[in-house]
Write a protein that holds these residues in place. Structure first.
Motif, mmCIF file in Angstrom:
data_model
loop_
_atom_site.group_PDB
_atom_site.id
_atom_site.type_symbol
_atom_site.label_atom_id
_atom_site.label_comp_id
_atom_site.label_asym_id
_atom_site.label_seq_id
_atom_site.Cartn_x
_atom_site.Cartn_y
_atom_site.Cartn_z
ATOM 1 N N UNK A 33 -133.662 24.993 56.422
ATOM 2 C CA UNK A 33 -132.971 25.127 55.146
ATOM 3 C C UNK A 33 -132.780 26.587 54.727
ATOM 4 N N UNK A 34 -133.632 27.470 55.235
ATOM 5 C CA UNK A 34 -133.516 28.906 54.966
ATOM 6 C C UNK A 34 -132.118 29.413 55.296
ATOM 7 N N UNK A 35 -131.430 28.757 56.264
ATOM 8 C CA UNK A 35 -130.125 29.211 56.735
ATOM 9 C C UNK A 35 -128.960 28.450 56.107
ATOM 10 N N UNK A 75 -119.610 31.798 48.055
ATOM 11 C CA UNK A 75 -119.882 32.806 49.083
ATOM 12 C C UNK A 75 -120.634 33.992 48.497
ATOM 13 N N UNK A 76 -120.346 34.327 47.250
ATOM 14 C CA UNK A 76 -121.091 35.400 46.577
ATOM 15 C C UNK A 76 -122.542 34.998 46.405
ATOM 16 N N UNK A 81 -128.319 35.319 48.047
ATOM 17 C CA UNK A 81 -129.509 34.632 48.573
ATOM 18 C C UNK A 81 -129.991 35.287 49.856
ATOM 19 N N UNK A 82 -129.066 35.596 50.750
ATOM 20 C CA UNK A 82 -129.446 36.218 52.014
ATOM 21 C C UNK A 82 -130.054 37.592 51.793
ATOM 22 N N UNK A 83 -129.503 38.355 50.868
ATOM 23 C CA UNK A 83 -130.034 39.679 50.568
ATOM 24 C C UNK A 83 -131.461 39.582 50.025
ATOM 25 N N UNK A 103 -139.276 39.041 40.952
ATOM 26 C CA UNK A 103 -138.169 38.310 40.324
ATOM 27 C C UNK A 103 -137.104 37.882 41.323
ATOM 28 N N UNK A 104 -136.743 38.775 42.271
ATOM 29 C CA UNK A 104 -135.665 38.417 43.196
ATOM 30 C C UNK A 104 -136.070 37.281 44.120
ATOM 31 N N UNK A 105 -137.361 37.187 44.458
ATOM 32 C CA UNK A 105 -137.833 36.074 45.281
ATOM 33 C C UNK A 105 -137.896 34.796 44.450
#
Length: 300
Positions: A33-35, A75-76, A81-83, A103-105
């Motif tokens: 699911x990470x991908x 897509x944004x 999420x990937x970043x 926070x970002x995590x």
């Protein structure tokens, strides 16, 4: 909401394990699911089909989940999420994620848990199986109170994974013995960090035991996960697999029908001496801990 999160290094049997669990009522194997963001929303990864054979965004299940995001620019969202995953959920971040969640995590995990929740509404009311294999992600999820995470750590003899990585596949490039084994050590050590913090929510199994005694090992897994089902596999290791909706993973996940779970020891006779010695030397401390022989005995 229960999540069985599989961790460990690649080529260790997580795909077949997840797909067998997928055959239980109310259990859904979501694959890696990470991908979802890279392979599903951006369609920029390799092996990006859903396990049902459709593109992720055309799959009936995943398209309905993605529609709940409510983002005008999915897509944004995927790139964000990937970043954030790269910045805080790589293997080297495992200890930090056990200590705290920036926070970002938290934003990534909020989205991930929201996906789990949507899957629970679409057939995973008893459990979601997430075979992403990122120890840092498992560590961060363990800190949350809105999800019951059970960490299932699967290991395989590193010489078998070295052998597997000698041969490239359509979705992944070959890897040197040193590189494969360094990753094997890193992912497994990080998974052990998670295990120490998880108390009764961590179980380690070996690929070799799963393939030689599938019914017994699966019974252990089900007890650990709090599922009272009988293992959906015969004493001989036969299991009938139906449709799954896995996000990326080994292309074998696309297969359906009767499958025989059995050992694959070809590395013992086909892996050359130098890669065998390199892998053994690099993995030596963990070989002993996991009960693997130091000397790779050749079999007829």
């Amino acid at each position: 909401m229960k999540v069985i999160y599989i961790t460990g290094w690649l080529r260790s049997g997580s795909t077949i394990l997840g797909n067998v669990l997928n055959e239980l009522p109310g259990v859904l194997h979501a694959g890696e699911l990470h991908y979802l963001w890279k392979n599903g929303l951006l369609d920029s990864g390799t092996n990006s089909l859903c396990g049902c054979g459709e593109q992720i965004r055309q799959c009936t299940l995943w398209s309905s989940v993605i529609a709940t995001f409510g983002d005008a620019e999915p897509t944004k969202l995927a790139r964000q999420m990937m970043s954030a995953q790269q910045a805080g959920l790589r293997t080297r971040h495992t200890r930090a994620r056990l200590a705290g969640t920036p926070a970002h995590v938290t934003q990534v995990l909020d989205r991930t848990v929201a996906v789990y929740r949507e899957l629970a509404r679409r057939g995973a009311e008893r459990a979601v199986v997430d075979s992403s294999k990122y120890p840092a992600e498992a560590a961060a999820l363990l800190r949350r109170s809105d999800v019951d995470v059970r960490v299932l750590h699967i290991v395989r003899d590193p010489r078998a994974t070295t052998y597997s990585y000698q041969r490239g596949k359509r979705y992944i490039e070959p890897m040197s013995p040193a590189q494969s084994t360094a990753n094997w050590v890193g992912f497994n050590v990080a998974s052990e960090y998670v295990g120490r913090a998880a108390a009764g929510r961590y179980l380690r199994i070996r690929h070799e035991d799963l393939t030689r005694q599938p019914r017994e090992v699966l019974a252990d897994v089900l007890r650990f996960a709090g599922l009272d089902d009988e293992p959906p596999v015969t004493e001989e290791g036969k299991v009938t697999l139906g449709t799954n909706h896995t996000v990326t993973g080994n292309p074998d996940r696309l297969g359906q029908g009767t499958v025989l779970i059995r050992p694959d020891d070809r590395w013992r006779t086909e892996l050359p001496a130098l890669p065998t010695a390199t892998t053994t030397a690099l993995a030596l401390p963990l070989l002993r801990r996991y009960g693997y022989p130091t000397l790779a005995r050749k079999v007829a």
